[in-house]
Motif scaffolding. Structure first.
Motif, PDB file in Angstrom:
ATOM      1  N   THR A  60      39.089  13.388 -51.084  1.00  0.00           N
ATOM      2  CA  THR A  60      38.670  12.793 -52.360  1.00  0.00           C
ATOM      3  C   THR A  60      37.910  13.754 -53.256  1.00  0.00           C
ATOM      4  N   THR A  61      37.781  15.013 -52.853  1.00  0.00           N
ATOM      5  CA  THR A  61      37.140  16.008 -53.723  1.00  0.00           C
ATOM      6  C   THR A  61      38.163  17.096 -54.047  1.00  0.00           C
TER       7      THR A  61
ATOM      8  N   ASP B  51      33.956   7.642 -46.721  1.00  0.00           N
ATOM      9  CA  ASP B  51      32.790   8.309 -47.316  1.00  0.00           C
ATOM     10  C   ASP B  51      32.008   7.277 -48.145  1.00  0.00           C
TER      11      ASP B  51
ATOM     12  N   GLY C 192      35.239  16.838 -48.014  1.00  0.00           N
ATOM     13  CA  GLY C 192      35.516  17.723 -46.893  1.00  0.00           C
ATOM     14  C   GLY C 192      34.600  17.490 -45.697  1.00  0.00           C
TER      15      GLY C 192
ATOM     16  N   LYS D  42      26.404  25.601 -39.125  1.00  0.00           N
ATOM     17  CA  LYS D  42      27.604  24.959 -39.667  1.00  0.00           C
ATOM     18  C   LYS D  42      28.787  25.062 -38.702  1.00  0.00           C
TER      19      LYS D  42
HETATM   20  N1  LIG Z   1      37.835  22.255 -42.418  1.00  0.00           N
HETATM   21  C1  LIG Z   1      37.901  23.288 -43.241  1.00  0.00           C
HETATM   22  O1  LIG Z   1      38.823  24.108 -43.167  1.00  0.00           O
HETATM   23  C2  LIG Z   1      36.851  23.476 -44.291  1.00  0.00           C
HETATM   24  C3  LIG Z   1      36.995  24.487 -45.254  1.00  0.00           C
HETATM   25  C4  LIG Z   1      36.023  24.585 -46.250  1.00  0.00           C
HETATM   26  C5  LIG Z   1      34.951  23.714 -46.266  1.00  0.00           C
HETATM   27  N2  LIG Z   1      34.845  22.746 -45.315  1.00  0.00           N
HETATM   28  C6  LIG Z   1      33.749  21.784 -45.304  1.00  0.00           C
HETATM   29  O2  LIG Z   1      33.877  20.879 -46.365  1.00  0.00           O
HETATM   30  C7  LIG Z   1      32.578  20.379 -46.675  1.00  0.00           C
HETATM   31  C8  LIG Z   1      32.409  20.335 -48.153  1.00  0.00           C
HETATM   32  O3  LIG Z   1      33.375  19.444 -48.645  1.00  0.00           O
HETATM   33  P1  LIG Z   1      33.401  18.981 -50.176  1.00  0.00           P
HETATM   34  O4  LIG Z   1      33.208  20.120 -51.055  1.00  0.00           O
HETATM   35  O5  LIG Z   1      34.633  18.170 -50.278  1.00  0.00           O
HETATM   36  O6  LIG Z   1      32.084  18.136 -50.369  1.00  0.00           O
HETATM   37  P2  LIG Z   1      31.407  16.956 -49.553  1.00  0.00           P
HETATM   38  O7  LIG Z   1      32.295  16.343 -48.570  1.00  0.00           O
HETATM   39  O8  LIG Z   1      30.110  17.483 -49.078  1.00  0.00           O
HETATM   40  O9  LIG Z   1      31.181  15.895 -50.723  1.00  0.00           O
HETATM   41  C9  LIG Z   1      30.298  16.169 -51.756  1.00  0.00           C
HETATM   42  C10 LIG Z   1      29.727  14.859 -52.315  1.00  0.00           C
HETATM   43  O10 LIG Z   1      30.726  14.165 -53.061  1.00  0.00           O
HETATM   44  C11 LIG Z   1      30.825  12.815 -52.634  1.00  0.00           C
HETATM   45  N3  LIG Z   1      32.182  12.395 -52.930  1.00  0.00           N
HETATM   46  C12 LIG Z   1      33.313  12.674 -52.234  1.00  0.00           C
HETATM   47  N4  LIG Z   1      34.379  12.208 -52.898  1.00  0.00           N
HETATM   48  C13 LIG Z   1      33.918  11.607 -54.010  1.00  0.00           C
HETATM   49  C14 LIG Z   1      34.557  10.920 -55.092  1.00  0.00           C
HETATM   50  N5  LIG Z   1      35.888  10.828 -55.146  1.00  0.00           N
HETATM   51  N6  LIG Z   1      33.777  10.403 -56.052  1.00  0.00           N
HETATM   52  C15 LIG Z   1      32.450  10.563 -56.026  1.00  0.00           C
HETATM   53  N7  LIG Z   1      31.799  11.193 -55.035  1.00  0.00           N
HETATM   54  C16 LIG Z   1      32.529  11.710 -54.043  1.00  0.00           C
HETATM   55  C17 LIG Z   1      30.418  12.879 -51.185  1.00  0.00           C
HETATM   56  O11 LIG Z   1      29.951  11.636 -50.727  1.00  0.00           O
HETATM   57  C18 LIG Z   1      29.299  13.905 -51.219  1.00  0.00           C
HETATM   58  O12 LIG Z   1      28.104  13.294 -51.599  1.00  0.00           O
HETATM   59  C19 LIG Z   1      31.592  21.256 -45.951  1.00  0.00           C
HETATM   60  O13 LIG Z   1      31.068  20.554 -44.852  1.00  0.00           O
HETATM   61  C20 LIG Z   1      32.424  22.437 -45.488  1.00  0.00           C
HETATM   62  O14 LIG Z   1      31.941  22.979 -44.266  1.00  0.00           O
HETATM   63  C21 LIG Z   1      35.777  22.629 -44.334  1.00  0.00           C
END
Ligand SMILES: NC(=O)c1ccc[n+]([C@@H]2O[C@H](COP(=O)([O-])OP(=O)(O)OC[C@H]3O[C@@H](n4cnc5c(N)ncnc54)[C@H](O)[C@@H]3O)[C@@H](O)[C@H]2O)c1
Ligand SMILES: NC(=O)c1ccc[n+]([C@@H]2O[C@H](COP(=O)([O-])OP(=O)(O)OC[C@H]3O[C@@H](n4cnc5c(N)ncnc54)[C@H](O)[C@@H]3O)[C@@H](O)[C@H]2O)c1
Ligand SMILES: [Zn+2]
Ligand SMILES: [Zn+2]
Lengths: 386, 386
Positions: free
Chosen positions: A144-145, A50, A120, A166
């Motif tokens: 990482t989130t 990422d 994610g 989505k």
């Molecule tokens: N596969 C599944 O079962 C499932 C379930 C729920 C959601 N999702 C998906 O997950 C996604 C959302 O994931 P999310 O909430 O993790 O957010 P994300 O992946 O959209 O990340 C949010 C922001 O945080 C940044 N970031 C990530 N880690 C960081 C860190 N350690 N330090 C600083 N910045 C960081 C990323 O670059 C991004 O800009 C959506 O696409 C959703 O559809 C998938």
């Protein structure tokens, strides 16, 4: 009738590890996993990272190189791929194709690994690319989130978006391992830190009264970004999601989606805000709406309903938003409800709260009751803001 | 070490039906399947059809329309997609994208069906598109070649080619049903009719002595295109493949590929001939080579080896080809052997014949013995041709 019956089960297993500083030489967690995952085959590992994570953790790529220089059970492909973090990496198939091209170029086979480090969105995209390359290359997730460590990253789904929709394209494909490294969380924006906690509230409310009580007690500490309660929150939430997947219908062949409490309206609001409202923020508002509904329909008592709303507020969430309001049949979330019903193929299934810690599915929502729930929340919100 | 262990199994089941004239109104097979597969959801069905099948069976699309006009449990999407038959449909991702666009346009959800009518190539491509749409839309296969009815169509794999590499992109995704309609076979070219039988010889030799004896007895009738032995051959071969998948490692997580007898050289020869040599034709030659090798290495006695070769000849196969010859380390199939070893990640696993009906895996092939096997075959071939 002349037929042959086919019937088999495919076993899956993987571990979700909790650690700090995964790539420090003295940290044995990754090494032990790789050593245990033995075979006669030469294994390579390819990293996709990422962009925000790479930017916030500038030594990460060097750390990885040093780690694998000292650990020879797997051959690191020196070339790592940095992809845009967040939804941008899922809104196109460009990055999926870059990964497939890397698989081809570097001869990454089914015994090798594709590791994803990121939120994610990046995990979903990389997991999808890994799942379709050679009919599935071993996929390692390093979320990482908060959301990806406590929910999406520990599950079995992946995907990318298509035509603004989505996760239109994707598969069910369990990883071979998940490494939750809490050090990554230190660099998250406040909104990201908070948003993921909504999933913990969701799963606690429908499954685990004790965890819910723990959340109420630790809400302000979580809001202050204390790491210890965050670690507990992540582990407990991950455990509940993992148990749910194993105990239920991992590849979602049925139509029941019992973990989607608070989600039907959230999806619509996220989308209408052009994803300005984060998933977890929308889920928090969706939980608030469905909690109010659960109370007004006679299931949840008023005090419990109020305490749920208070928990969301203590965590720092907004409990409603103009896009979430229900005034009549044309309100955006009601449209979302109709679309969701259509998406489910005609029959609605919605999780409500019977009591704290106990969800129950219904197949109909009363629009006028939804209006009252929305009103109830709005009043609460106004009192809060005074 | 701090971790959560995840472990679950995903059950799959489907039936492989054997029938004639599937879309005739009085044929109950498809109707009964659709009626039994009930749910509360409205279901649609979308057809993708092999261009050659559509050309050879000009009433097919009308038959389908009339069939569904009289069967209302599922809504037929009137728009059917015709795709080029054979490898052309797998050599690009254009048709996969056309299917995904149709899923979007027609609102085909996870309760609906995508049905594919065609040879193995069309089934592989459509199965892949169905597997990645909405993380898996219910997929029905209607194989129209011998190979796809007795082998590929009853299994769990799909895929398309990438950068000239076969099945580089794909998934493991079981269908919800397979309908083998023998009427389609009547329009096959002779080469297609014959090619698929190679898989029956393969599986009989490694697993089923009685079926092998049956094949020897019926080889000339099969060669003359008699339908009754063809039906038996397909059903028995499908059964052996189905049992193998259920009894083994359906999603091929290990590295053993016990059903790939005769295949290591076949893959290379197919590719070098630019797929001018059909898969089954190459497999027949691969079986001949590995049978000769099994004899010369001291496993199979000479008479048995000669009878295997005779069976292939009776079925109308060529038993060797200049591309299949082994003269030295630079011979194409030896290069193929090295590539195959690399593809397996370092450790070679090859199935040989211990005796008729019993395969056994080895991890090394002796090049000079392969030369002798090739020589042995060539002589046999020359005697045959006199
Ligand atoms: N596969 C599944 O079962 C499932 C379930 C729920 C959601 N999702 C998906 O997950 C996604 C959302 O994931 P999310 O909430 O993790 O957010 P994300 O992946 O959209 O990340 C949010 C922001 O945080 C940044 N970031 C990530 N880690 C960081 C860190 N350690 N330090 C600083 N910045 C960081 C990323 O670059 C991004 O800009 C959506 O696409 C959703 O559809 C998938
Ligand atoms: N998924 C698996 O497990 C698996 C296993 C083995 C092979 N395969 C794949 O199967 C493909 C080969 O399949 P195949 O041997 O069925 O050949 P094919 O699909 O390539 O078809 C051969 C030709 O016959 C035509 N055809 C099909 N049905 C016809 C009919 N009833 N009448 C007239 N013409 C007809 C096709 O249009 C094509 O031109 C390859 O792509 C191979 O990789 C897949
Ligand atoms: Zn969620
Ligand atoms: Zn084959």
């Amino acid at each position: 009738m002349d037929y042959i019956q086919q019937r088999f089960s495919v076993p899956f297993e993987y571990r979700v590890y909790f650690t700090s500083h995964l790539f420090q030489q003295q940290n044995p967690v990754l090494r032990q996993f790789l050593q245990a995952d033995v075979s006669d085959n030469i294994k390579k590992i390819f990293f996709v990272i990422d962009s925000e994570v790479a930017a916030c953790h500038p030594t990460l790529m060097d750390d990885i190189r040093q780690y694998f220089a000292a650990n020879s059970e797997v051959i690191l492909i020196d070339d790592m791929l940095i992809v845009p973090g967040g939804e941008a990496c899922k809104n196109t198939d460009v990055y999926v194709h870059e990964i497939i091209a890397a698989v081809d170029e570097h001869g990454i086979d089914r015994h090798s690994y594709i590791a994803a480090i990121g939120g994610g969105a990046v995990l979903d995209m990389v997991g999808y690319a890994a799942a379709i390359s050679h009919r599935g290359i071993r996929h390692i997730r390093m979320p990482t989130t908060v959301l990806s460590q406590n929910d999406s990253g520990v599950g079995v789904k992946n995907g990318i978006n298509y035509n603004g929709k989505k996760n239109f394209i994707g598969t069910f494909a369990p990883p071979v391992a998940v490494f939750n490294d809490d050090h990554f969380l230190t660099t998250l924006a406040d909104r990201e830190w908070r948003a993921g906690i909504a999933e913990a509230v969701k799963v606690a409310l429908i499954k685990d009264k004790q965890f819910y009580a723990w959340l109420c007690k630790n809400a302000l500490a979580l809001n202050r970004r204390e790491m210890e309660p965050m670690q507990y929150q992540i582990k407990r939430c991950a455990q509940l999601h993992i148990d749910h997947i194993a105990g239920g219908d991992p590849f979602e062949k049925g139509s029941s989606r019992p973990l989607d409490f608070g989600h039907w309206s959230a999806h619509k609001v996220e989308q209408l805000s052009n994803f300005e409202i984060r998933h977890g923020e929308a889920v928090a508002m969706g939980i608030a709406l469905d909690t109010a509904y659960s109370h007004l329909c006679g299931w949840l008592n008023e005090e419990d309903a109020r305490l749920v709303i208070q928990l969301l507020i203590d965590l720092g969430f907004d409990i409603t938003h103009p896009l979430m309001e229900v005034s009549d049949d044309n309100s955006p979330v009601i449209q979302g409800l109709h679309e969701f019903q259509e998406h489910l193929g005609g029959r609605l299934t919605i999780m409500l709260l019977n009591e704290i810690g106990k969800g129950e599915e219904v197949h109909h929502l009363d629009i006028s009751l939804l209006q009252k729930a929305s009103e109830w929340l709005k009043q609460y919100h106004q009192i809060e803001q005074q």
